[in-house]
Design a protein around this motif. Structure first.
Motif, PDB file in Angstrom:
ATOM      1  N   PRO A 141      36.854  30.160  38.266  1.00 60.15           N
ATOM      2  CA  PRO A 141      35.832  29.951  39.280  1.00 60.15           C
ATOM      3  C   PRO A 141      36.387  30.175  40.667  1.00 60.15           C
ATOM      4  O   PRO A 141      37.540  29.843  40.930  1.00 60.15           O
ATOM      5  CB  PRO A 141      35.444  28.476  39.080  1.00 60.15           C
ATOM      6  N   PRO A 142      35.608  30.772  41.583  1.00 63.95           N
ATOM      7  CA  PRO A 142      36.066  30.868  42.968  1.00 63.95           C
ATOM      8  C   PRO A 142      36.418  29.484  43.493  1.00 63.95           C
ATOM      9  O   PRO A 142      35.671  28.537  43.290  1.00 63.95           O
ATOM     10  CB  PRO A 142      34.846  31.453  43.697  1.00 63.95           C
ATOM     11  N   GLN A 143      37.546  29.379  44.161  1.00 62.36           N
ATOM     12  CA  GLN A 143      38.017  28.072  44.587  1.00 62.36           C
ATOM     13  C   GLN A 143      37.527  27.743  45.992  1.00 62.36           C
ATOM     14  O   GLN A 143      37.540  28.576  46.880  1.00 62.36           O
ATOM     15  CB  GLN A 143      39.547  28.040  44.573  1.00 62.36           C
ATOM     16  N   ILE A 149      26.108  32.618  41.717  1.00 62.08           N
ATOM     17  CA  ILE A 149      26.902  33.544  42.521  1.00 62.08           C
ATOM     18  C   ILE A 149      28.054  34.100  41.689  1.00 62.08           C
ATOM     19  O   ILE A 149      28.326  35.307  41.683  1.00 62.08           O
ATOM     20  CB  ILE A 149      27.437  32.834  43.784  1.00 62.08           C
ATOM     21  N   HIS A 150      28.725  33.215  40.971  1.00 58.94           N
ATOM     22  CA  HIS A 150      29.857  33.668  40.168  1.00 58.94           C
ATOM     23  C   HIS A 150      29.394  34.534  38.998  1.00 58.94           C
ATOM     24  O   HIS A 150      30.090  35.478  38.611  1.00 58.94           O
ATOM     25  CB  HIS A 150      30.663  32.474  39.656  1.00 58.94           C
ATOM     26  N   ALA A 151      28.225  34.237  38.438  1.00 60.53           N
ATOM     27  CA  ALA A 151      27.688  35.074  37.366  1.00 60.53           C
ATOM     28  C   ALA A 151      27.426  36.489  37.871  1.00 60.53           C
ATOM     29  O   ALA A 151      27.678  37.479  37.168  1.00 60.53           O
ATOM     30  CB  ALA A 151      26.404  34.457  36.805  1.00 60.53           C
ATOM     31  N   ALA A 152      26.926  36.602  39.094  1.00 62.92           N
ATOM     32  CA  ALA A 152      26.727  37.928  39.687  1.00 62.92           C
ATOM     33  C   ALA A 152      28.068  38.646  39.836  1.00 62.92           C
ATOM     34  O   ALA A 152      28.179  39.852  39.565  1.00 62.92           O
ATOM     35  CB  ALA A 152      26.051  37.799  41.051  1.00 62.92           C
ATOM     36  N   GLU A 153      29.095  37.915  40.236  1.00 57.72           N
ATOM     37  CA  GLU A 153      30.428  38.504  40.348  1.00 57.72           C
ATOM     38  C   GLU A 153      30.911  39.029  38.992  1.00 57.72           C
ATOM     39  O   GLU A 153      31.533  40.098  38.902  1.00 57.72           O
ATOM     40  CB  GLU A 153      31.409  37.465  40.900  1.00 57.72           C
ATOM     41  N   MET A 154      30.622  38.285  37.928  1.00 62.70           N
ATOM     42  CA  MET A 154      30.979  38.734  36.587  1.00 62.70           C
ATOM     43  C   MET A 154      30.301  40.057  36.241  1.00 62.70           C
ATOM     44  O   MET A 154      30.907  40.942  35.625  1.00 62.70           O
ATOM     45  CB  MET A 154      30.577  37.677  35.556  1.00 62.70           C
ATOM     46  N   VAL A 155      29.030  40.174  36.621  1.00 61.15           N
ATOM     47  CA  VAL A 155      28.300  41.419  36.351  1.00 61.15           C
ATOM     48  C   VAL A 155      28.985  42.584  37.054  1.00 61.15           C
ATOM     49  O   VAL A 155      29.204  43.650  36.467  1.00 61.15           O
ATOM     50  CB  VAL A 155      26.828  41.306  36.797  1.00 61.15           C
ATOM     51  N   ALA A 164      31.517  31.551  51.033  1.00 60.42           N
ATOM     52  CA  ALA A 164      32.775  32.223  50.685  1.00 60.42           C
ATOM     53  C   ALA A 164      32.683  32.836  49.289  1.00 60.42           C
ATOM     54  O   ALA A 164      33.203  33.934  49.043  1.00 60.42           O
ATOM     55  CB  ALA A 164      33.940  31.243  50.768  1.00 60.42           C
ATOM     56  N   ALA A 165      32.026  32.139  48.363  1.00 61.51           N
ATOM     57  CA  ALA A 165      31.846  32.676  47.011  1.00 61.51           C
ATOM     58  C   ALA A 165      30.987  33.934  47.051  1.00 61.51           C
ATOM     59  O   ALA A 165      31.241  34.900  46.309  1.00 61.51           O
ATOM     60  CB  ALA A 165      31.214  31.625  46.109  1.00 61.51           C
ATOM     61  N   ILE A 166      29.981  33.951  47.907  1.00 61.07           N
ATOM     62  CA  ILE A 166      29.138  35.144  48.041  1.00 61.07           C
ATOM     63  C   ILE A 166      29.960  36.315  48.570  1.00 61.07           C
ATOM     64  O   ILE A 166      29.834  37.449  48.090  1.00 61.07           O
ATOM     65  CB  ILE A 166      27.942  34.859  48.968  1.00 61.07           C
ATOM     66  N   VAL A 167      30.796  36.056  49.553  1.00 61.93           N
ATOM     67  CA  VAL A 167      31.655  37.113  50.089  1.00 61.93           C
ATOM     68  C   VAL A 167      32.534  37.692  48.983  1.00 61.93           C
ATOM     69  O   VAL A 167      32.671  38.918  48.856  1.00 61.93           O
ATOM     70  CB  VAL A 167      32.520  36.583  51.251  1.00 61.93           C
ATOM     71  N   ARG A 168      33.113  36.820  48.176  1.00 65.94           N
ATOM     72  CA  ARG A 168      33.970  37.311  47.093  1.00 65.94           C
ATOM     73  C   ARG A 168      33.171  38.111  46.067  1.00 65.94           C
ATOM     74  O   ARG A 168      33.653  39.123  45.539  1.00 65.94           O
ATOM     75  CB  ARG A 168      34.701  36.141  46.429  1.00 65.94           C
TER      76      ARG A 168
END
Length: 409
Positions: free
Chosen positions: A5-7, A173-179, A224-228
Motif C-alpha cells: 500500500p502507498p505509505q 486510488i490504489h486499485a487504480a494504480e494496480m490497473v 499523495a496516493a493519487i500522485v503516485r
C-alpha cells in the motif's frame, strides 16, 4: 509497482482510526505474508488456461469452478482463510503471459461477488464476545478489481474514488494504480477510452477522474496516493496506449498547481507540502528525459508547478518579514530544488516543442533559487519575483500565465 500500500508521509500520529485500520488490512491483503497451512488444499487452475488467447466453453467453466471454490473464503470474515483464497485467486493473474481472455473470464466470474463486497457499507464487523474488527470485504473487492484490471472492474473502482469513507477512497486510488501497473506488464484488458479520452473539461476516464480528485482531495495522504497512481499511469508507453502517460503527468502538474493556488492564504502545512514535493518528484524524471517529444501542455504544466512552488516559498518569506514564524526551511529548500529543476528542464522540453532555443534568463533565475534562499548569493525575493510576478518571466511570452497566477496583484 510493488504490491504494497502507498505509505502515508509521517502522519501516523494524526491518522484517523479507520485509516490506521486500513493500513493493517492493506498489509494483510497486499503483501503475500500468508503461507498455506500444511493441511490446506491449494486450489489451482491449469496455467495454460491463463495464457490462452481464446477460451473454449469448457475452459470458461473451469475458470468459474476455480472462482467458485475460492470466493466464499476470499470474501469471508476469517482473515487467514481470506488471505489464502485471495493468494490462490491471484496466482494465475501474476503468471507470465496472462491473456486478455483470462482476465475477462475472471472478471465475469467474480463481478457479482466483487460488487456485493464493495457495496458492503459496514465499517466494523461485530464478533460475539470479542472486539469488533474492520470490515475487509470492500478492500478485498477493490484489490481484486484492480488486479483483474478490465473495463468492467474499472467501472466498479471509479465511483469509490469519491466514497466519503477514507479507507475505501484510499483503496480505490490504489486499485487504480494496480490497473495502470497491469497495463504496463501484460496485454491490457482495458480500453484506452476507459483510462483517458477527450480533452479539457470534457476529458473522461479514470486518469481524468484522478486528476479531478487530486485538485479536490482534502487529505494529503490521499492526494499523495493519487500522485503516485497517476505517476504509474505516466509509465504506460504510447505504443501500448497512446496519450495516457502524457495526460497523467500533465494532470499531476496542473492539479497540484491548483492545490497550491487554493492554499495561498493558509500556506499549507508540511504534510500538504510533501504532496507538492511528491508531485514534483514524479514529474521531474519525465521532463528530464531527452528526445521524448514531450508536448507543450505537459511541459507547461511542469513549469506552472515550478512557479507555484516558488510562489509558496516567496509568500513564506514575505510573512517572515512581518514577524511570522519561519517554519521548516528544509521543506522549502526541497521545494526550491524541485522548482529549479522543473523550470530548467520544463523550459528545455517546451523550447523543443516550440522549435526555439531555451530561455537563458529563466534558466539563470532557476539556477539561483536555492543559493539565494540560503543566503549564498543573490536576493531571493528579487529572483522569485523575476519569475512569478505580473512582470515576471512566466507571465510573459512564451508562457503567458495570468498576471495573478502565482501571486496576487
Amino acid at each position: 509497482m510493488g504490491l504494497t500500500p502507498p505509505q502515508p508521509i509521517g502522519t501516523n500520529q494524526l491518522m484517523p482510526r479507520v485509516l490506521r485500520g486500513v493500513w493493517l488490512v492493506a498489509a494483510s491483503l497486499l503483501v503475500g505474508i500468508c503461507t498455506h497451512p500444511a493441511d490446506a488444499q491449494l486450489v489451482t487452475i491449469d496455467p495454460g488456461i491463463a495464457r490462452s488467447v481464446t477460451l473454449s466453453p469448457a475452459q470458461r467453466d473451469e475458470v468459474r469452478a476455480f472462482v467458485d471454490a475460492l470466493k466464499a473464503d476470499a470474501f469471508g470474515e476469517d482473515p487467514v482463510l481470506a488471505r489464502r483464497a485471495i493468494d490462490d485467486l491471484l496466482s494465475p493473474l501474476h503468471s507470465e503471459g496472462v491473456s486478455v481472455a483470462f482476465r475477462q473470464a475472471m472478471s465475469d466470474a467474480l463481478a457479482g461477488a466483487i460488487a456485493d463486497a464493495i457495496s458492503d457499507e459496514r465499517v466494523w464487523i461485530e464478533h460475539e464476545g470479542k472486539d469488533h474488527t474492520l470490515n475487509a470485504r470492500p478492500y478485498t473487492g477493490l484489490r481484486l478489481a484492480g488486479e483483474i484490471a478490465t473495463d468492467r472492474m474499472l467501472g466498479m473502482i471509479r465511483p469509490q474514488l469519491k466514497n466519503p469513507d477514507v479507507g475505501r477512497r484510499f483503496f480505490a486510488i490504489h486499485a487504480a494504480e494496480m490497473v495502470f501497473f497491469a497495463v504496463q506488464t501484460a496485454a491490457p484488458a482495458v480500453t484506452v477510452d476507459s483510462l483517458y479520452s477527450g480533452s479539457g473539461a470534457s476529458a473522461r476516464g479514470i486518469v481524468a477522474d484522478l486528476g479531478q480528485r487530486l485538485a479536490e482531495e482534502e487529505s494529503p495522504i490521499h492526494a499523495a496516493a493519487i500522485v503516485r497512481a497517476l505517476g504509474e499511469a505516466g509509465r504506460i508507453s504510447d505504443s501500448t496506449m497512446r496519450g495516457v502517460a502524457s495526460n497523467a503527468i500533465r494532470l499531476i502538474g496542473q492539479r497540484t498547481s491548483d492545490r497550491i493556488r487554493a492554499r495561498q492564504d493558509s500556506g499549507g502545512d508540511n504534510e500538504e507540502r510533501k504532496v507538492w514535493i511528491t508531485a514534483g518528484r514524479v514529474v521531474f524524471p519525465v521532463v528530464a528525459q531527452t528526445g521524448g517529444g514531450m508536448d507543450e501542455a505537459t511541459a507547461l504544466a511542469s513549469i506552472r508547478l515550478a512557479g507555484h512552488l516558488v510562489a509558496a516559498v516567496y509568500r513564506d518569506v514575505e510573512q517572515t518579514r512581518d514577524g511570522s514564524a519561519a517554519g521548516d526551511d528544509r521543506v522549502r529548500t526541497q521545494m526550491l530544488e524541485l522548482a529549479g529543476n522543473l523550470l530548467s528542464f520544463g523550459e528545455m522540453r517546451l523550447a523543443d516543442a516550440q522549435r526555439r532555443g531555451p530561455s537563458k534568463a529563466l534558466e539563470d533565475a532557476a539556477g539561483m533559487l536555492v543559493d539565494s534562499f540560503e543566503g549564498k548569493g543573490g536576493n531571493f525575493r528579487q529572483i522569485a519575483l523575476s519569475i512569478i510576478s505580473k512582470n515576471g518571466l512566466l507571465t510573459d511570452a512564451p508562457y503567458r500565465f495570468r498576471d495573478d497566477e502565482f501571486i496576487g496583484q
